[in-house]
Enzyme design. Structure first.
Site, PDB file in Angstrom:
ATOM      1  N   GLU A 283      -7.307  40.244   8.138  1.00  0.00           N
ATOM      2  CA  GLU A 283      -6.304  39.611   8.998  1.00  0.00           C
ATOM      3  C   GLU A 283      -5.340  40.685   9.510  1.00  0.00           C
ATOM      4  OE1 GLU A 283      -5.721  35.190   8.275  1.00  0.00           O
ATOM      5  OE2 GLU A 283      -4.392  36.215   6.902  1.00  0.00           O
TER       6      GLU A 283
ATOM      7  N   HIS B 221      -1.921  37.058   1.215  1.00  0.00           N
ATOM      8  CA  HIS B 221      -1.663  36.755   2.628  1.00  0.00           C
ATOM      9  C   HIS B 221      -0.436  37.540   3.074  1.00  0.00           C
ATOM     10  CE1 HIS B 221      -0.476  34.696   6.281  1.00  0.00           C
ATOM     11  NE2 HIS B 221      -1.723  34.246   6.351  1.00  0.00           N
TER      12      HIS B 221
END
Ligand code: PGA
Length: 254
Positions: free
Chosen positions: A175, A101
């Site tokens: 993302e 992430h």
């Protein structure tokens, strides 16, 4: 044709304390499970590490909710102060783990090699890695997103080819860094192009996997993106800790 469940990953980040996480689980998990069944979704709840154990009992008997972690150590065990082992995460019932992430890459300086190695470790220990990739705003603005993503993916895919025949499956979450927490989402046509290109990159190596999108998904931004053919689900941050918003996302019909 039978459509597989849409995958919805709830990344709770560090938004809840342990007690708040448990209260959310106790108050809402049964209803979320029911909504997920009605709307053909699988929901992966990713609380902070310390909340994994307390919320596990609230998943008992539910068929559409599972548990994921937000990160893991590069190592399975050893003298690594403060690190959290994938072995423990698996023991705690995590069947998924978010890897790479952006907030972890930034805070812990995780490189693409680290991401690849963590994902390999997860696969070896029977946990599905949810591997995140995404370009910076600068890259997006100067039109070089593809080469940025290609660099990330090439390192990671080297490992994925080795693990291709292994279960569990891995997932890729696109993302864009500029979309995380910003309220901005990509144009559907841009996202469709990126997803198709990722699919091609995977296919050229004999791979395929579920593709997720993450970054500012809310009940007001999900609409235009939810019908994209190559999209298998969403990774959701802030809207996942607001039950009303999350409920509307889970119930969204494309
Ligand atoms: P956001 O976060 O939905 O709050 O933008 C997404 C993520 O960081 O995974």
């Amino acid at each position: 044709m039978h459509r597989p469940d849409r995958i919805i990953v709830a990344n709770w980040k560090m938004q809840f304390t342990v007690n708040e996480a448990a209260t959310f689980a106790q108050s809402h998990f049964v209803q979320l499970d029911q909504l997920a069944q009605e709307n053909r979704c699988s929901i992966v709840i990713c609380p902070s590490f310390e909340a994994l154990y307390p919320i596990k009992p609230f998943l008992k008997g539910l068929s559409k909710l599972s548990l994921g972690a937000q990160n893991c150590s590069l190592f399975a065990r050893g003298a690594f102060t403060s690190q959290v082992s994938m072995l423990s995460l698996a023991e705690l019932g995590c069947t998924f783990c978010i890897i790479g992430h952006q907030e972890v890459r930034e805070l812990h300086r995780d490189t693409d090699h680290d991401v690849a190695n963590k994902a390999a470790l997860a696969c070896r220990l029977g946990v599905s890695p949810i591997i995140c990739i995404g370009e910076t705003l600068e890259t997006f603005n100067n039109g070089t997103s593809r080469s940025y993503l290609e660099k990330q993916l090439t390192t990671i895919l080297k490992f994925l080819v080795e693990c291709a025949r292994k279960t569990p499956a891995f997932l890729l979450a696109y993302e864009p860094i500029w979309a995380i927490g910003s309220g901005k989402t990509p144009e559907p046509s841009y996202l469709a192009d990126v997803l198709a290109w990722i699919k091609e990159m995977l296919a050229s190596r004999g791979l395929s996997c579920p593709l997720l999108y993450g970054g500012s998904i809310s009940e007001s931004t999900i609409g235009p993106l939810s019908a994209l053919a190559d999209l298998d689900g969403f990774l959701i941050g802030s809207a996942s800790v607001d039950f009303q918003k999350f409920k509307n996302i889970v119930s969204w019909k494309s």
